[in-house]
Write a protein that holds these residues in place. Structure first.
Motif, PDB file in Angstrom:
ATOM      1  N   SER A 115       0.843  -1.187   0.000  1.00  0.00           N
ATOM      2  CA  SER A 115       0.000   0.000   0.000  1.00  0.00           C
ATOM      3  C   SER A 115       0.881   1.240   0.000  1.00  0.00           C
ATOM      4  O   SER A 115       2.095   1.153   0.183  1.00  0.00           O
ATOM      5  N   CYS A 118      -1.648   8.098  -1.187  1.00  0.00           N
ATOM      6  CA  CYS A 118      -2.191   8.579  -2.457  1.00  0.00           C
ATOM      7  C   CYS A 118      -1.754  10.027  -2.698  1.00  0.00           C
ATOM      8  O   CYS A 118      -1.909  10.876  -1.817  1.00  0.00           O
ATOM      9  N   THR A 124      -4.171   6.458   2.630  1.00  0.00           N
ATOM     10  CA  THR A 124      -3.453   5.250   2.238  1.00  0.00           C
ATOM     11  C   THR A 124      -4.352   4.353   1.396  1.00  0.00           C
ATOM     12  O   THR A 124      -5.490   4.099   1.766  1.00  0.00           O
ATOM     13  N   HIS A 125      -3.853   3.905   0.260  1.00  0.00           N
ATOM     14  CA  HIS A 125      -4.597   2.955  -0.568  1.00  0.00           C
ATOM     15  C   HIS A 125      -3.833   1.644  -0.639  1.00  0.00           C
ATOM     16  O   HIS A 125      -2.604   1.635  -0.668  1.00  0.00           O
ATOM     17  N   THR A 126      -4.579   0.551  -0.683  1.00  0.00           N
ATOM     18  CA  THR A 126      -3.969  -0.765  -0.875  1.00  0.00           C
ATOM     19  C   THR A 126      -3.800  -0.972  -2.372  1.00  0.00           C
ATOM     20  O   THR A 126      -4.705  -0.655  -3.146  1.00  0.00           O
ATOM     21  N   TYR A 127      -2.661  -1.491  -2.780  1.00  0.00           N
ATOM     22  CA  TYR A 127      -2.454  -1.731  -4.207  1.00  0.00           C
ATOM     23  C   TYR A 127      -2.962  -3.106  -4.602  1.00  0.00           C
ATOM     24  O   TYR A 127      -2.564  -4.114  -4.026  1.00  0.00           O
ATOM     25  N   SER A 151      -9.631   6.143  -6.098  1.00  0.00           N
ATOM     26  CA  SER A 151      -9.678   4.764  -5.623  1.00  0.00           C
ATOM     27  C   SER A 151     -11.063   4.177  -5.903  1.00  0.00           C
ATOM     28  O   SER A 151     -11.954   4.894  -6.364  1.00  0.00           O
TER      29      SER A 151
END
Ligand SMILES: [Zn+2]
Length: 194
Positions: A115, A118, A124-127, A151
């Motif tokens: 993660s 962004c 926070t974004h999970t990839y 997202s």
């Protein structure tokens, strides 16, 4: 009684399909597209695949392994793509299937890569790497349906994604989740041939 499922998979991953068939309590149609069905009429092709292969299934389980990506080429993936297209197809007398992508263990590292923060919203974004090197477009497009945001919250995705290890613990939960997508707003934004 669970939802009836169709399993879309590459021959190399047949061991996983057989595990679902023999060791899990999943109601499934044991068929695979093996005929390109030549016709200039796309609607006819879709209808024919639905009638002869997908029949009364309402959820398609797509096994995501090392050989189910777009980069291997349209010819190599002709059956897989047609199976997913027919699954997504709304026709006379049929509604589309829900699509459940099951990430096989060999693909964990390439799909789940951590993660990060962004650049757009600062959160926070999970990839989750669903692109041409990991899946065919029929899946990635309908997972990341264009939404103009940075997202994809759950309601902006039509396809459901799960790791193999989670799937085999409670398959019916994930199948049901994919089934429910068929009646949600996002079902109107899917694309059969992205
Ligand atoms: Zn963001």
């Amino acid at each position: 009684m669970g939802r009836k499922c169709f399993i879309s998979f590459k021959t190399e991953d047949i061991g996983y399909k057989e595990f679902i068939q023999n060791d899990l309590d999943v109601d499934m149609i044991d068929k695979s597209l093996d005929d390109p069905i030549n016709s200039d009429n796309e609607d006819y092709i879709m209808r024919k695949i639905r009638e002869d292969y997908l029949s009364d299934s309402t959820v398609t389980i797509f096994l995501i392994g090392p050989y189910s990506n777009e980069n291997l080429g349209a010819y190599e993936q002709r059956f897989l793509k047609r199976e997913l297209q027919a699954s997504l197809y709304h026709g006379n007398g049929n509604t589309q299937n829900g699509i459940l992508g099951v990430v096989l263990p060999e693909m964990y590292d390439s799909i789940y890569s951590g993660s990060g923060t962004c650049w757009s919203c600062g959160k926070t974004h999970t990839y989750v790497n669903l692109n041409d090197s990991t899946v065919i477009k029929e899946f990635s497009y309908n997972y990341y349906i264009p939404n103009g945001k940075c997202s994809w919250p759950e309601e902006d995705r039509f396809c459901v994604l799960v790791r193999w290890d989670d799937f085999i613990r409670t398959p019916e939960n994930y199948i049901e989740e994919a089934f429910k997508k068929r009646s949600q707003d996002i079902a109107n934004k899917t694309k059969v041939r992205p």
